[in-house]
Design an enzyme around this catalytic site. Structure first.
Site, short mmCIF file in Angstrom:
data_model
loop_
_atom_site.label_atom_id
_atom_site.label_comp_id
_atom_site.label_asym_id
_atom_site.label_seq_id
_atom_site.Cartn_x
_atom_site.Cartn_y
_atom_site.Cartn_z
N CYS A 160 0.86 -1.18 0.00
CA CYS A 160 0.00 0.00 0.00
C CYS A 160 0.90 1.24 0.00
CB CYS A 160 -0.90 0.00 1.23
SG CYS A 160 -1.86 1.53 1.42
N ASP A 172 -0.29 -5.82 0.23
CA ASP A 172 -1.54 -6.08 -0.49
C ASP A 172 -1.33 -7.37 -1.28
OD1 ASP A 172 -3.00 -3.81 0.31
OD2 ASP A 172 -2.03 -2.58 -1.22
#
Length: 154
Positions: free
Chosen positions: A52, A59
């Site tokens: 992120c 992620d």
């Protein structure tokens, strides 16, 4: 006779370090021995990771790339290392997904390409990103991507 010249490849069969960013990563191509024949090549990366850009938290996504080659095929080791280069790269889901597809299109100039990026929830919301270069040629068998919509406990 098949074209088996791999002399231009720098990674296949070699110990290779992962690039520190997608911009530095090298994608390589090999000639298609079936140019003029419409068929689908599929790459699946069920454990894709990036970071992120705001929090630095990881992620995760399940990415499916389908393409119909023209004159070239993407060399799979270079694709694997390219995808791995996102591991420490901060970008939003949409940016990662579209960047991957556009880099492959830029390299290969395929007859057609699509990407389905199925991102696992962050903040309780899964984000799925879909992009393709246009309509696929008629008569090509194009299987569904086969990734279930995220349901949680539903």
């Amino acid at each position: 006779m098949p074209n088996t010249d791999v002399s231009s490849l720098s990674m296949l069969g070699q110990q290779t370090e992962t690039a520190q960013s997608p911009e530095e990563a090298v994608l390589e191509k090999v000639p298609s021995n079936h140019a003029g024949t419409d068929y689908v090549v599929r790459f699946t990366a069920p454990e894709f990771t990036s970071l992120c850009p705001m929090t630095g938290q990881p992620d995760f996504a399940h990415i499916v790339i389908d393409y119909i080659p023209g004159e070239w095929l993407v060399e799979s080791k270079s694709l694997k290392l390219f995808l791995h280069s996102f591991r420490n790269h901060g970008a939003f889901h949409e940016d990662c997904s579209i960047y991957i597809a556009k880099r492959i299109v830029e390299l290969l100039d395929p007859r057609w390409l699509r990407i389905g990026a199925y991102w696992y929830p962050r903040g309780g919301i899964p984000i799925d990103v879909f992009w393709q270069t246009g309509k696929p040629p008629e008569g090509v068998w194009l299987p569904e991507q086969g990734v279930a919509t995220y349901r949680g406990r539903g």
